[in-house]
Structures are given as structure tokens and as C-alpha cells.
Design a protein around this motif. Structure first.
Motif, PDB file in Angstrom:
ATOM      1  N   ASN A  28       6.699   4.939   9.732  1.00 36.69           N
ATOM      2  CA  ASN A  28       5.574   5.171   8.820  1.00 36.69           C
ATOM      3  C   ASN A  28       4.653   6.266   9.341  1.00 36.69           C
ATOM      4  OD1 ASN A  28       5.706   3.576   6.417  1.00 36.69           O
ATOM      5  ND2 ASN A  28       5.490   1.750   7.679  1.00 36.69           N
ATOM      6  N   TYR A  29       4.467   6.338  10.646  1.00 36.86           N
ATOM      7  CA  TYR A  29       3.663   7.434  11.199  1.00 36.86           C
ATOM      8  C   TYR A  29       4.307   8.784  10.861  1.00 36.86           C
ATOM      9  CZ  TYR A  29       0.902   4.168  14.070  1.00 36.86           C
ATOM     10  OH  TYR A  29       0.065   3.179  14.512  1.00 36.86           O
ATOM     11  N   LEU A  30       5.619   8.845  10.988  1.00 35.81           N
ATOM     12  CA  LEU A  30       6.308  10.100  10.686  1.00 35.81           C
ATOM     13  C   LEU A  30       6.192  10.457   9.204  1.00 35.81           C
ATOM     14  CD1 LEU A  30       9.468   9.671  12.939  1.00 35.81           C
ATOM     15  CD2 LEU A  30       7.620  11.332  13.247  1.00 35.81           C
ATOM     16  N   ARG A  31       6.192   9.449   8.326  1.00 34.12           N
ATOM     17  CA  ARG A  31       5.990   9.720   6.900  1.00 34.12           C
ATOM     18  C   ARG A  31       4.588  10.258   6.643  1.00 34.12           C
ATOM     19  NH1 ARG A  31       8.761   4.238   4.290  1.00 34.12           N
ATOM     20  NH2 ARG A  31      10.944   4.893   4.553  1.00 34.12           N
ATOM     21  N   ALA A  32       3.623   9.692   7.352  1.00 34.86           N
ATOM     22  CA  ALA A  32       2.252  10.198   7.226  1.00 34.86           C
ATOM     23  C   ALA A  32       2.183  11.652   7.671  1.00 34.86           C
ATOM     24  CB  ALA A  32       1.301   9.339   8.057  1.00 34.86           C
ATOM     25  N   ALA A  38      -2.050   5.900   3.738  1.00 35.06           N
ATOM     26  CA  ALA A  38      -1.355   4.644   3.444  1.00 35.06           C
ATOM     27  C   ALA A  38      -0.299   4.373   4.520  1.00 35.06           C
ATOM     28  CB  ALA A  38      -0.706   4.708   2.070  1.00 35.06           C
ATOM     29  N   TYR A  39       0.484   5.396   4.853  1.00 33.90           N
ATOM     30  CA  TYR A  39       1.519   5.231   5.883  1.00 33.90           C
ATOM     31  C   TYR A  39       0.902   5.077   7.267  1.00 33.90           C
ATOM     32  CZ  TYR A  39       4.672   6.740   2.179  1.00 33.90           C
ATOM     33  OH  TYR A  39       5.370   6.818   1.001  1.00 33.90           O
ATOM     34  N   SER A  40      -0.210   5.766   7.492  1.00 32.73           N
ATOM     35  CA  SER A  40      -0.859   5.677   8.798  1.00 32.73           C
ATOM     36  C   SER A  40      -1.355   4.263   9.078  1.00 32.73           C
ATOM     37  CB  SER A  40      -2.015   6.675   8.865  1.00 32.73           C
ATOM     38  OG  SER A  40      -2.713   6.535  10.077  1.00 32.73           O
ATOM     39  N   VAL A  41      -2.061   3.661   8.114  1.00 32.66           N
ATOM     40  CA  VAL A  41      -2.583   2.310   8.344  1.00 32.66           C
ATOM     41  C   VAL A  41      -1.452   1.293   8.375  1.00 32.66           C
ATOM     42  CG1 VAL A  41      -3.033   1.674   5.921  1.00 32.66           C
ATOM     43  CG2 VAL A  41      -4.484   0.759   7.737  1.00 32.66           C
ATOM     44  N   THR A  58       0.828  -1.211   0.000  1.00 32.98           N
ATOM     45  CA  THR A  58       0.000   0.000   0.000  1.00 32.98           C
ATOM     46  C   THR A  58       0.858   1.255   0.000  1.00 32.98           C
ATOM     47  OG1 THR A  58      -1.754  -1.178   1.182  1.00 32.98           O
ATOM     48  CG2 THR A  58      -1.841   1.225   1.202  1.00 32.98           C
ATOM     49  N   THR A  59       1.891   1.290   0.823  1.00 29.40           N
ATOM     50  CA  THR A  59       2.754   2.475   0.859  1.00 29.40           C
ATOM     51  C   THR A  59       3.572   2.610  -0.419  1.00 29.40           C
ATOM     52  OG1 THR A  59       4.469   1.227   2.034  1.00 29.40           O
ATOM     53  CG2 THR A  59       2.903   2.476   3.370  1.00 29.40           C
ATOM     54  N   ARG A  60       3.914   1.481  -1.021  1.00 28.49           N
ATOM     55  CA  ARG A  60       4.695   1.537  -2.267  1.00 28.49           C
ATOM     56  C   ARG A  60       3.839   2.008  -3.441  1.00 28.49           C
ATOM     57  NH1 ARG A  60       5.070  -2.661  -5.440  1.00 28.49           N
ATOM     58  NH2 ARG A  60       4.871  -4.166  -3.740  1.00 28.49           N
ATOM     59  N   VAL A  61       2.583   1.555  -3.498  1.00 32.39           N
ATOM     60  CA  VAL A  61       1.709   1.906  -4.624  1.00 32.39           C
ATOM     61  C   VAL A  61       1.126   3.312  -4.450  1.00 32.39           C
ATOM     62  CG1 VAL A  61      -0.402   1.239  -5.864  1.00 32.39           C
ATOM     63  CG2 VAL A  61       1.179  -0.518  -5.086  1.00 32.39           C
ATOM     64  N   HIS A  62       0.977   3.763  -3.205  1.00 30.56           N
ATOM     65  CA  HIS A  62       0.386   5.083  -2.933  1.00 30.56           C
ATOM     66  C   HIS A  62       1.360   5.925  -2.091  1.00 30.56           C
ATOM     67  CE1 HIS A  62      -3.527   3.613  -4.388  1.00 30.56           C
ATOM     68  NE2 HIS A  62      -3.239   2.497  -3.749  1.00 30.56           N
ATOM     69  N   PRO A  63       2.521   6.284  -2.652  1.00 31.89           N
ATOM     70  CA  PRO A  63       3.557   6.945  -1.848  1.00 31.89           C
ATOM     71  C   PRO A  63       3.210   8.363  -1.415  1.00 31.89           C
ATOM     72  CG  PRO A  63       4.162   6.921  -4.168  1.00 31.89           C
ATOM     73  CD  PRO A  63       2.922   6.096  -4.059  1.00 31.89           C
ATOM     74  N   LYS A  64       2.157   8.942  -1.958  1.00 36.48           N
ATOM     75  CA  LYS A  64       1.807  10.319  -1.593  1.00 36.48           C
ATOM     76  C   LYS A  64       0.516  10.383  -0.768  1.00 36.48           C
ATOM     77  CE  LYS A  64       4.166  12.404  -5.531  1.00 36.48           C
ATOM     78  NZ  LYS A  64       4.051  13.309  -6.716  1.00 36.48           N
ATOM     79  N   GLU A  65       0.090   9.238  -0.253  1.00 33.54           N
ATOM     80  CA  GLU A  65      -1.129   9.184   0.556  1.00 33.54           C
ATOM     81  C   GLU A  65      -0.771   9.011   2.034  1.00 33.54           C
ATOM     82  OE1 GLU A  65      -4.236   9.601  -0.009  1.00 33.54           O
ATOM     83  OE2 GLU A  65      -4.483   9.455  -2.194  1.00 33.54           O
ATOM     84  N   LEU A  74       0.727  -3.144  15.905  1.00 31.86           N
ATOM     85  CA  LEU A  74       0.065  -4.316  16.477  1.00 31.86           C
ATOM     86  C   LEU A  74       0.851  -5.593  16.230  1.00 31.86           C
ATOM     87  CD1 LEU A  74      -3.682  -3.566  15.663  1.00 31.86           C
ATOM     88  CD2 LEU A  74      -2.542  -3.460  17.868  1.00 31.86           C
ATOM     89  N   SER A  75       1.810  -5.527  15.315  1.00 33.85           N
ATOM     90  CA  SER A  75       2.693  -6.668  15.065  1.00 33.85           C
ATOM     91  C   SER A  75       3.997  -6.549  15.839  1.00 33.85           C
ATOM     92  CB  SER A  75       2.982  -6.788  13.557  1.00 33.85           C
ATOM     93  OG  SER A  75       1.789  -6.972  12.829  1.00 33.85           O
ATOM     94  N   GLU A  76       4.024  -5.601  16.810  1.00 36.98           N
ATOM     95  CA  GLU A  76       5.187  -5.379  17.678  1.00 36.98           C
ATOM     96  C   GLU A  76       6.427  -4.947  16.896  1.00 36.98           C
ATOM     97  OE1 GLU A  76       5.170  -5.278  20.949  1.00 36.98           O
ATOM     98  OE2 GLU A  76       3.027  -5.710  20.938  1.00 36.98           O
ATOM     99  N   GLN A  77       6.227  -4.221  15.805  1.00 36.45           N
ATOM    100  CA  GLN A  77       7.343  -3.648  15.042  1.00 36.45           C
ATOM    101  C   GLN A  77       7.310  -2.128  15.250  1.00 36.45           C
ATOM    102  OE1 GLN A  77       7.396  -4.952  10.946  1.00 36.45           O
ATOM    103  NE2 GLN A  77       7.410  -7.118  11.493  1.00 36.45           N
ATOM    104  N   LYS A  78       7.604  -1.728  16.491  1.00 36.92           N
ATOM    105  CA  LYS A  78       7.400  -0.340  16.880  1.00 36.92           C
ATOM    106  C   LYS A  78       8.294   0.656  16.136  1.00 36.92           C
ATOM    107  CE  LYS A  78       5.531  -1.661  21.354  1.00 36.92           C
ATOM    108  NZ  LYS A  78       5.695  -1.661  22.822  1.00 36.92           N
ATOM    109  N   PRO A  79       9.591   0.392  15.968  1.00 37.22           N
ATOM    110  CA  PRO A  79      10.404   1.359  15.213  1.00 37.22           C
ATOM    111  C   PRO A  79       9.900   1.565  13.784  1.00 37.22           C
ATOM    112  CG  PRO A  79      11.810  -0.119  16.479  1.00 37.22           C
ATOM    113  CD  PRO A  79      10.434  -0.676  16.573  1.00 37.22           C
ATOM    114  N   LYS A  80       9.511   0.476  13.105  1.00 37.11           N
ATOM    115  CA  LYS A  80       8.979   0.611  11.744  1.00 37.11           C
ATOM    116  C   LYS A  80       7.653   1.362  11.749  1.00 37.11           C
ATOM    117  CE  LYS A  80      11.094  -3.414   9.513  1.00 37.11           C
ATOM    118  NZ  LYS A  80      10.838  -4.688   8.789  1.00 37.11           N
ATOM    119  N   ALA A  81       6.829   1.069  12.756  1.00 36.85           N
ATOM    120  CA  ALA A  81       5.546   1.768  12.863  1.00 36.85           C
ATOM    121  C   ALA A  81       5.772   3.269  13.020  1.00 36.85           C
ATOM    122  CB  ALA A  81       4.750   1.221  14.047  1.00 36.85           C
TER     123      ALA A  81
END
Length: 631
Positions: free
Chosen positions: A398-402, A378-381, A368-375, A388-395
Motif C-alpha cells: 500500500n505504501y508503494l501504491r501511495a 488512502a493507501y498511506s493510512v 478506504t482504498t477501495r472507495v478512494h482508489p486515486k487518493e 502496526l498490525s504486523e502485516q508488513k508485506p501488505k503495508a
């Protein structure tokens, strides 16, 4: 898991629901001259009927048909109406007729100018002079409709229809008046009479069908659509409507037949194929759904909706591998909108953390983030899935990109700050709370975490300023105020402002006597200072009753007992704490207790373990070197 399928059917807008401005558009400005002509050119008909067809000559005249009672009654009514009209017309002087026409034209002009009170005044003057003029009654009805006077609008529209039963516009406005009051049955009767009495009006069968649908009269609506098809031939949108009716009637076979007819009539229209596949899938005819969806893919290999239908069908068949393959192909398509993808990912979020779907959810989030890089969404979801998958640094990334794309979302800032706090990264926490406070200076939570960041950074004075500022914003939230008091207790202790620290803890405990952080820190700091030890013992004792297995709280209670010189009691709780804790402070405390109980070798052993663990007092090295206790 449930996938969201999106239908491709279209909805016919009911032609009878004209907005007020469209009503006026029925009569453009040029109708002023036409209106005048209608008024002065003879009987008041807004639309003259077509000339009768020539009578076919035959050798013998046809025998007259005997009229029915209903026909005789209608002829008598029409004769009486014509007589009344003729009498009224004969009573009108030429001057009255011209004056009525002038008032009428003025009324229409003011309607076009949207000055409805003046229009009403002129039209009613025209009506007083010529009450049996259908055009005048019609325009008064229209003006009343525009100003919301529906009762009078209906009365004048009924009069217009009664005076000129061949003008479709008079029927239409009457039907519109009824429909605007949700009197669909009356509106349907008007359309029925219009279709019966006015030549070339069969197109209004569509309006009639829509009215029946609005009333839930499915059989009547179906009949109207079928009659329309006999008049005008098959139409795609009508077939869609009929499909929906058949489905509501639980007549799947007929609905499917309509779909097959649509596909046959429009072999290049993939939307009809997809609608048919969805219908099969919705009714658990999965092999047919797969067959028809694959038919759609042969026409459009990248069609995302076809892939979604297949993904759902394969999932229901238990073919997880093929289902995952199809949904990924759907997500790779930009034609599947970001909103559709977000809705599907939200369904995955409801199932997390679940190892069975976690891998797929993470992959779909990345796509989703790759296909919609300006949305931003996309980064928020994607951040939600990773959190929720316990990947907090990656989360957080993506929040910061959003936020880079749209920084107006408070909840996303909140997620970033919470992750910073959980990871105890003071630099990130201070930077992000400072940024958030520029946008949301009245949000107490950002002041709270800004203070926490300063505490992490060992800047208690700055922490106090943030906590005090945030607490001012909690007047309606005593629970949050108590959290600020707890943090202020810690910060003032670091500043050695012990009276303020004690007061803050007491305020927090006044709101919640079981506040674990306040009970623990307050009692421990009192023990370190050797102050008010009975109060410290009371609080720490309550804490270990509430949390009998928590090694931190066991250590706090043991240390209060140590300060009260109850070394045996302290040893009992520390022995329980060190079973699970490898904390250096706990181990050092245990060594101190053992030394006080006369077991110096065991004490040194514990001190040595504490040194390896770290986080101990500055006196530990001397204790180990001299094999004796220093306090």
C-alpha cells in the motif's frame, strides 16, 4: 473508541469585517458625479432623509407633548450644529465651493486608482475649504482606513456621523474602524446608534449581534438576534447562532427547541436533523440521538454522517456489533471525505496493536482504498494500519501504491525501505533505495539502507561506497555517523581491509562505548583473526554483562575465550547459549569446545546438529567424517 463527528452548522460572516478592497467597492466609479452633486447641491448630506409623512388631520389638534430634558439638549445641539453649518456655508464663496468640489472629485478618482497619498492630498484641500461637509469627512476617513491610519480615520468618521446622523454609511465605516482595532464595544455602540437614529436600518442588528459574540456578550447577542427575528421573521442561520449561544450558556433545552423548530420549518433539510442528533449525542442523550439519526436515514439512507452518529451512540451503549456495522456503512460512502476517514483511522492507529480493534481497523483501511482508489493518503493510512498490525508485506504494497500516485513523501519512502530491511530482501531494498535517492539524494538514511542492501547482496565494495557517501551527510548528527562507522567496520572486514575495519569500529565506540553491534562484531572478528584478543575479551565481556541472556553475544564471548584457550570458560557460556539457540555456528562452536575438552563423541553429536541447522564453516563435513577437529 472516539469517532469524529462533523457538524453541519454554518457561520454567518460578520458584515462589519470588510476587507480594504470591499471598502472601495462601496463607492463605484460612477459615484464621482454623485459626489460632485452632493458637494454643490446644498448642505453636505451624502444621503437625503425621506420626506416626512403627511400629518393626519383631526377635528381637534393634538396637545403638544412636553419634551424631556434629553430631547431638549439634543435639539439645542442640532440647532447649534445647523447654525454653524449655515454660517460656514454662507461664508463659502461660489468659487470656494466649486474648488472644494473639484478637489473632492480628484481625491475620489485617486482612491479608485489606489494612489492614496494623492487622494489624501486632494481630499484634505477640499476639507480645508469645506470642513463641515460630511461627505468629505467620510472619504478622508475611508482613505485613512485604507492606508492604515486608524486614529485619523476614526476622527474623520466621527465627524461625518456628527455632521450627518442619517447616513448609514458613515456609521458603518466608523464601526469598521473600531472593529479593525478590536474595539468591539465602541463598534457595538455605533451600530446601536445607527439602528436607533437611522430609518430602515434594522438589518444591522445582525452586525450588532456578531459584535456582541466577538466580545463574549452572549445575552446581548441573543437579544439582538431575537430583535432581528421580530423585524424579519425566523431565519435558519439565526436559529443556528441562537443554538450555539444556548449551548454556551448550558441551556440545552432551549438549544434543542431551536433545533426542533428548524426541522419543522425545513422538513426536507437533513442537515438540521443531523445537527439535532449530534446535539443529543454530545449531551449523552443516546436514545434520542439514535432516534433522530434514524430519522435522517429515512430521508437519506446512505448519509454517512448519520451512520457515524449511530456508530458512536451504539459504541457508548456497548453495542459493538451494531457500532461496527454503522461505521463500515459510513466508510462505504464517497460522501464521507478521505480526510474524515483518515482522521478516524488515525484514532484507530493510536490504539494498535489492540486485538479488540485491529480487525475493524484493517477492514476500514481496505474500504478506504477501495472507495478512494486515486487518493495517495488512502493507501498511506492503510499501510500504517497494516504495519502496526504486523502485516508488513501488505503495508509495503500500500505504501508503494501511495508513492505511485504521489512520490514526493519522504516518510513513506522511509517506511518502504525499513520494511525491506526488516524482511532482509536485498533486491527490494536496493531498488527502492535507488529510487528514493533519485528524489532525496541528500538524505543520509537512504544511503545507509542502500549500503545495507549491498551487504545483504554480498557486495561489500558497493556497500562501502554508499556508507562513505552517506557518512558525509552526517556532520550534524554524530549518532547517525556512529551507525555508519559500525556498518563500515563490517563492510571493510568483508573486504579484508582490517585496518580500516578496526578504525571504523573504534570510531563508533568512541561515540557510544556500549554500541552492541560494534562491540559484538569487532570482538568476534578480532577473535577469528586471533588479533588483539585482550581487547576482544574486554568488549565481549562488557556485552554479556549488558545482555546476559543473548545467545549471540554469549557465543561471541565464548569464542574469544576459545581463542585464548580458556576452554572451560568457553564451555560455560556456550552451554548457556545453546539452551535457546539453534544456530548452526553456535552449535559448531560448542562441538569444537567439547572436542578441546576431550569429549569427542559429544563434539561429533553437536557438529551433526550444526549441520542440520545450517550456516556453518566449510570444515564441518570433515570434522564429522573424521571425528576430529580441523581449524
Amino acid at each position: 473508541m472516539p469517532y469524529l463527528l462533523f457538524g453541519c452548522g454554518c457561520r454567518l460572516m460578520p458584515p462589519f469585517f470588510f476587507p480594504p478592497r470591499l471598502v472601495r467597492m462601496i463607492r463605484p466609479a460612477s459615484t464621482l458625479l454623485l459626489a460632485l452633486g452632493l458637494l454643490v447641491g446644498g448642505p453636505a448630506y451624502a444621503q437625503q432623509p425621506a420626506a416626512p409623512a403627511p400629518v393626519k388631520k383631526t377635528d381637534q389638534p393634538e396637545k403638544p407633548r412636553k419634551l424631556t430634558r434629553r430631547e431638549k439638549k439634543e435639539m439645542q445641539r442640532q440647532a447649534a450644529l445647523e447654525a454653524a453649518k449655515s454660517q460656514q456655508q454662507s461664508q463659502l464663496t461660489e468659487k470656494d465651493r466649486e474648488l472644494s468640489a473639484a478637489y473632492f472629485v480628484d481625491g475620489v478618482k485617486f482612491m479608485l486608482l489606489e494612489d492614496y497619498p494623492k487622494a489624501q492630498e486632494r481630499l484634505l484641500k477640499a476639507y480645508q475649504l469645506d470642513p463641515n461637509n460630511a461627505a468629505i469627512n467620510y472619504k478622508i476617513a475611508e482613505n485613512n482606513l485604507l492606508i492604515g491610519n486608524l486614529k485619523d480615520a476614526a476622527n474623520f468618521a466621527q465627524a461625518a456621523v456628527r455632521l450627518d446622523g442619517k447616513n448609514p454609511y458613515y456609521y458603518l465605516i466608523l464601526a469598521q474602524i473600531y472593529a479593525s482595532q478590536k474595539q468591539y464595544s465602541e463598534a457595538a455602540q455605533v451600530y446601536t446608534k445607527l439602528i436607533q437614529d437611522v430609518p430602515d436600518s434594522k438589518s444591522y442588528l445582525f452586525n450588532l449581534a456578531e459584535l456582541y459574540l466577538a466580545q463574549g456578550k452572549l445575552t446581548d447577542a441573543l437579544g439582538a438576534f431575537e430583535q432581528a427575528e421580530k423585524e424579519f421573521g425566523p431565519m435558519d442561520e439565526v436559529s443556528f447562532k441562537k443554538q450555539q449561544i444556548y449551548l454556551k450558556q448550558n441551556n440545552l433545552d432551549k438549544a434543542l427547541l431551536e433545533g426542533e423548530a428548524l426541522i419543522s420549518a425545513n422538513p426536507d433539510e437533513v442537515r438540521y436533523v443531523l445537527a439535532q442528533a449530534e446535539m443529543y449525542a454530545a449531551n449523552n442523550r443516546l436514545p434520542d440521538a439514535i432516534r433522530v439519526a434514524q430519522q435522517a436515514l429515512r430521508k437519506e439512507p446512505d448519509n454517512p454522517q448519520a451512520h457515524m452518529i449511530l456508530a458512536d451512540a451504539y459504541r457508548q451503549q456497548g453495542n459493538a456489533t451494531e457500532s461496527e456495522k454503522q461505521i463500515k456503512q459510513a466508510f462505504e460512502s464517497p460522501a464521507l471525505s478521505i480526510d474524515q476517514k483518515v482522521r478516524i483511522l488515525v484514532d484507530y492507529l493510536k490504539q494498535l496493536p489492540n486485538p479488540a480493534v485491529q480487525h475493524t481497523a484493517l477492514e476500514l483501511a481496505d474500504i478506504t482504498t477501495r472507495v478512494h482508489p486515486k487518493e495517495a493518503k488512502a493507501y498511506s493510512v492503510a499501510g500504517d494500519v497494516q504495519l502496526l498490525s504486523e502485516q508488513k508485506p501488505k503495508a509495503r504494497e500500500n505504501y508503494l501504491r501511495a508513492l505511485h500516485l504521489d512520490n514526493s513523501h519522504y516518510k513513506i519512502w522511509q517506511q518502504v525501505v525499513l520494511i525491506d530491511a526488516e524482511l532482509a530482501q536485498s533486491d527490494s531494498l536496493l531498488r527502492h533505495t535507488d529510487q528514493a535517492l533519485e528524489l532525496f539524494p541528500n538524505q543520509a538514511s537512504f544511503w545507509f539502507y542502500n549500503g545495507v542492501g549491498h551487504m545483504f547482496a554480498k557486495q561489500p565494495q558497493k556497500a562501502v561506497r554508499s556508507f562513505e557517501q552517506g557518512k558525509k551527510l552526517t556532520s550534524t548528527d554524530p549518532e547517525l555517523a556512529a551507525q555508519f562507522d559500525t556498518q563500515l567496520g563490517d563492510a571493510y572486514h568483508e573486504l579484508k581491509e582490517f585496518d580500516k575495519s578496526d578504525a571504523a569500529y573504534e570510531a563508533a565506540l568512541t561515540f557510544d562505548a556500549n554500541n552492541a553491534q560494534a562491540l559484538n562484531n569487532y570482538s568476534y572478528y578480532l577473535s577469528l583473526r586471533g588479533k588483539n584478543l585482550p581487547r576482544a575479551k574486554e568488549m565481549a565481556g562488557k556485552l554479556v554483562k549488558l545482555f546476559p541472556e543473548n545467545d549471540t553475544y554469549l557465543d561471541t564471548y565464548a569464542w574469544v575465550l576459545y581463542q585464548l584457550k580458556d576452554y572451560s570458560g568457553a564451555r560455560q557460556y556456550l552451554e548457556k547459549a545453546v539452551r535457546t539457540s539453534k544456530d548452526g555456528t553456535v552449535l559448531e562452536h560448542y562441538g569444537d569446545v567439547l572436542y578441546q575438552l576431550g569429549d569427542a563423541p559429544a563434539a561429533v553429536e553437536r557438529w551433526q546438529q550444526a549441520k542440520k541447522a545450517g550456516g556453518t564453516s566449510a570444515l564441518l563435513d570433515r570434522k564429522i567424517k573424521d571425528r576430529k577437529l580441523y581449524e
